[in-house]
Design a protein around this motif. Structure first.
Motif, PDB file in Angstrom:
ATOM      1  N   SER A   5       0.811  -1.211   0.000  1.00 10.75           N
ATOM      2  CA  SER A   5       0.000   0.000   0.000  1.00 10.75           C
ATOM      3  C   SER A   5       0.851   1.270   0.000  1.00 10.75           C
ATOM      4  CB  SER A   5      -0.926   0.007   1.226  1.00 10.75           C
ATOM      5  OG  SER A   5      -0.163   0.019   2.425  1.00 10.75           O
ATOM      6  N   SER A   6       2.146   1.135   0.195  1.00 11.05           N
ATOM      7  CA  SER A   6       3.042   2.289   0.252  1.00 11.05           C
ATOM      8  C   SER A   6       3.792   2.429  -1.066  1.00 11.05           C
ATOM      9  CB  SER A   6       4.047   2.133   1.395  1.00 11.05           C
ATOM     10  OG  SER A   6       3.379   1.981   2.645  1.00 11.05           O
ATOM     11  N   PRO A   7       4.090   3.660  -1.465  1.00  8.90           N
ATOM     12  CA  PRO A   7       4.875   3.833  -2.688  1.00  8.90           C
ATOM     13  C   PRO A   7       6.288   3.304  -2.508  1.00  8.90           C
ATOM     14  CG  PRO A   7       4.632   5.920  -1.541  1.00  8.90           C
ATOM     15  CD  PRO A   7       3.744   4.940  -0.826  1.00  8.90           C
ATOM     16  N   LEU A   8       6.866   2.825  -3.592  1.00  5.68           N
ATOM     17  CA  LEU A   8       8.245   2.356  -3.544  1.00  5.68           C
ATOM     18  C   LEU A   8       9.189   3.505  -3.219  1.00  5.68           C
ATOM     19  CD1 LEU A   8       8.479   0.045  -6.703  1.00  5.68           C
ATOM     20  CD2 LEU A   8       8.697  -0.675  -4.322  1.00  5.68           C
ATOM     21  N   ARG A   9      10.175   3.222  -2.404  1.00  2.27           N
ATOM     22  CA  ARG A   9      11.229   4.198  -2.128  1.00  2.27           C
ATOM     23  C   ARG A   9      12.418   3.833  -3.016  1.00  2.27           C
ATOM     24  NH1 ARG A   9      10.510   2.723   4.064  1.00  2.27           N
ATOM     25  NH2 ARG A   9      10.597   0.760   2.924  1.00  2.27           N
ATOM     26  N   ILE A  10      12.616   4.642  -4.050  1.00  2.04           N
ATOM     27  CA  ILE A  10      13.549   4.310  -5.123  1.00  2.04           C
ATOM     28  C   ILE A  10      14.756   5.236  -5.084  1.00  2.04           C
ATOM     29  CG2 ILE A  10      13.833   4.055  -7.614  1.00  2.04           C
ATOM     30  CD1 ILE A  10      10.743   3.789  -7.769  1.00  2.04           C
ATOM     31  N   LEU A  30       9.754   6.802 -13.134  1.00  2.00           N
ATOM     32  CA  LEU A  30       9.737   6.199 -11.801  1.00  2.00           C
ATOM     33  C   LEU A  30       8.913   7.001 -10.806  1.00  2.00           C
ATOM     34  CD1 LEU A  30      13.434   4.970 -11.382  1.00  2.00           C
ATOM     35  CD2 LEU A  30      11.406   3.611 -11.963  1.00  2.00           C
ATOM     36  N   THR A  31       8.803   8.305 -11.016  1.00  2.00           N
ATOM     37  CA  THR A  31       8.006   9.105 -10.080  1.00  2.00           C
ATOM     38  C   THR A  31       6.529   8.727 -10.113  1.00  2.00           C
ATOM     39  OG1 THR A  31       7.860  10.849 -11.769  1.00  2.00           O
ATOM     40  CG2 THR A  31       9.543  11.110 -10.059  1.00  2.00           C
ATOM     41  N   ALA A  32       6.120   8.007 -11.143  1.00  2.00           N
ATOM     42  CA  ALA A  32       4.733   7.562 -11.222  1.00  2.00           C
ATOM     43  C   ALA A  32       4.461   6.341 -10.351  1.00  2.00           C
ATOM     44  CB  ALA A  32       4.355   7.244 -12.672  1.00  2.00           C
ATOM     45  N   ILE A  33       5.520   5.660  -9.914  1.00  2.00           N
ATOM     46  CA  ILE A  33       5.315   4.441  -9.130  1.00  2.00           C
ATOM     47  C   ILE A  33       5.973   4.501  -7.761  1.00  2.00           C
ATOM     48  CG2 ILE A  33       5.102   3.006 -11.190  1.00  2.00           C
ATOM     49  CD1 ILE A  33       7.972   2.006 -10.650  1.00  2.00           C
ATOM     50  N   GLY A  34       6.670   5.609  -7.448  1.00  2.00           N
ATOM     51  CA  GLY A  34       7.326   5.656  -6.150  1.00  2.00           C
ATOM     52  C   GLY A  34       7.909   7.014  -5.827  1.00  2.00           C
ATOM     53  N   ASP A  87      13.785   0.806  -1.012  1.00  2.00           N
ATOM     54  CA  ASP A  87      13.309  -0.527  -1.388  1.00  2.00           C
ATOM     55  C   ASP A  87      14.096  -1.090  -2.563  1.00  2.00           C
ATOM     56  OD1 ASP A  87      11.086  -0.646   0.463  1.00  2.00           O
ATOM     57  OD2 ASP A  87      10.146   0.893  -0.790  1.00  2.00           O
ATOM     58  N   ILE A  88      14.555  -0.224  -3.449  1.00  2.00           N
ATOM     59  CA  ILE A  88      15.224  -0.703  -4.659  1.00  2.00           C
ATOM     60  C   ILE A  88      16.108   0.414  -5.203  1.00  2.00           C
ATOM     61  CG2 ILE A  88      13.404   0.036  -6.279  1.00  2.00           C
ATOM     62  CD1 ILE A  88      13.867  -2.744  -7.683  1.00  2.00           C
ATOM     63  N   VAL A  89      17.190   0.021  -5.865  1.00  2.00           N
ATOM     64  CA  VAL A  89      18.084   0.951  -6.551  1.00  2.00           C
ATOM     65  C   VAL A  89      17.931   0.736  -8.051  1.00  2.00           C
ATOM     66  CG1 VAL A  89      20.483   1.599  -6.984  1.00  2.00           C
ATOM     67  CG2 VAL A  89      19.743   1.023  -4.659  1.00  2.00           C
TER      68      VAL A  89
END
Length: 291
Positions: A5-10, A30-34, A87-89
Motif C-alpha cells: 500500500s506504500s509507494p516504492l522508495r527508489i 519512476l516518479t509515477a510508481i514511487g 526498497d530498490i536501486v
C-alpha cells in the motif's frame, strides 16, 4: 521492502552524470510508481565498474544530490548516509548497451547495482541501445522514453514478487528504436578479445593525454577492446546480422540485442566457487613441502 500500500522508495543513479538525458527520462517514469531520490555522479563516470573512493564532495540538486564520485560511491553514500530505507536501486538509463560478461564487469551502471546488492538492497541496471546506431551518442539526439517505460514496468512488477530472494541484480538492455520489443530472460555471454597497438610516436595518443616526446627506450602502447567480433572501439557491431545470430545463441543477452529484444539478465554478485579435486590435490601436496 515497503508494504504493497506504500509507494516504492527508489534510489536512482547512473554513470553518465546527473544531467544525462537517460537519467531524466528514468526519473520521470519512476516518479509515477514511487518516491524517487537521485544521488548520481556530478560528471560522467562511464566505464569505472564498481570503483570506490574514500572521500567525495556532495552538492545539493533539485532531485537529490550530485556526488563528486563514482556510481558505486553514490549508492554507498545514499544507502548508508541518508535517512531513508530504500526498497530498490535503479541505475541508468545508460546511453549505450552493457551486454556480455566482460563489458558488464566494467560498467559503472552495473557497478552501482553491484554495490547496492552487497549492501542488501535489490537493484536494476538499465542500459539502452539503438538497433541501427548501437550507441545512443550523443545522447541529446535520442529519445530514452521507450527504455524508461520498459524499466518502469520491470521495476514495478519485480518489486515485492520475490524475484530478489535469489537474484541480486537485474541487468536490462532495452532498444530505443524498436516498437513493442519482445522481452527475454537472458544470460551474459562472454565474447571478448584485446588488440594491442605499438607506437614510437607520442602523437599517436588520441585520447587527450600527455603527448610529450618518447624516450629512446619508450613505446606508446594502446590497448583496444574487441568487445564484439571484428569490431574495435565504438563501431556498430551488428552487421551482418545473420552472422551474429549464428554466433550468439538464443537466450544470451547479445542475441537478444541482435534481434532487437529487451534483455533481462538476473545476476549474482558473488564471484562464484568451483570445487576442483585437482587443485585440492596440488594444495595438499604443497602443504607437505612448504616450510
Amino acid at each position: 521492502m515497503s508494504d504493497s500500500s506504500s509507494p516504492l522508495r527508489i534510489l536512482l543513479t547512473n554513470d553518465d552524470g546527473i544531467d544525462a538525458p537517460g537519467l531524466a527520462a528514468m526519473r520521470e517514469e519512476l516518479t509515477a510508481i514511487g518516491e524517487v531520490t537521485v544521488v548520481a555522479p556530478a560528471e560522467n563516470q562511464s566505464g569505472v565498474g564498481r570503483a570506490r573512493n574514500e572521500h567525495a564532495v556532495r552538492r545539493d540538486h533539485p532531485w537529490g544530490y550530485a556526488l563528486e564520485g563514482t556510481p558505486a560511491d553514490c549508492v554507498a553514500y545514499a544507502l548508508r548516509g541518508l535517512d531513508t530505507d530504500f526498497d530498490i536501486v535503479v541505475s541508468g538509463i545508460n546511453d549505450g548497451p552493457n551486454a556480455g560478461n566482460y563489458v558488464v564487469g566494467r560498467s559503472g551502471t552495473v557497478g552501482a547495482g553491484i554495490e547496492a546488492a552487497f549492501l542488501g538492497t535489490p537493484a536494476i541496471a538499465v542500459s539502452s541501445y539503438h538497433a541501427r546506431d548501437f550507441f545512443c551518442h550523443p545522447p541529446e539526439e535520442y529519445d530514452f522514453s521507450r527504455p524508461a517505460r520498459i524499466a518502469r514496468a520491470v521495476t514495478e512488477r519485480v518489486s515485492g514478487a520475490g524475484i530478489f530472494d535469489e537474484v541480486d541484480l537485474l541487468n536490462v538492455n532495452a532498444p530505443i528504436d524498436v516498437p513493442n520489443p519482445r522481452m527475454r530472460v537472458t544470460k551474459p555471454l562472454a565474447d571478448y578479445d584485446q588488440r594491442v597497438d605499438h607506437h614510437h610516436d607520442a602523437s599517436a595518443h588520441s585520447d587527450g593525454g600527455d603527448e610529450s616526446e618518447l624516450g629512446d627506450d619508450e613505446v606508446l602502447v594502446r590497448l583496444r577492446d574487441v568487445s564484439w567480433p571484428d569490431t574495435v572501439g565504438y563501431e556498430n557491431p551488428f552487421p551482418p546480422r545473420d552472422e551474429h545470430r549464428e554466433r550468439y545463441p538464443i537466450g544470451t543477452d547479445r542475441r537478444a540485442m541482435v534481434d532487437g529484444e529487451v534483455s533481462v539478465s538476473p545476476l549474482a554478485v558473488h564471484h562464484g566457487h568451483t570445487e576442483d579435486p585437482k587443485l585440492a590435490s596440488v594444495v595438499e601436496s604443497l602443504s607437505e613441502t612448504v616450510e
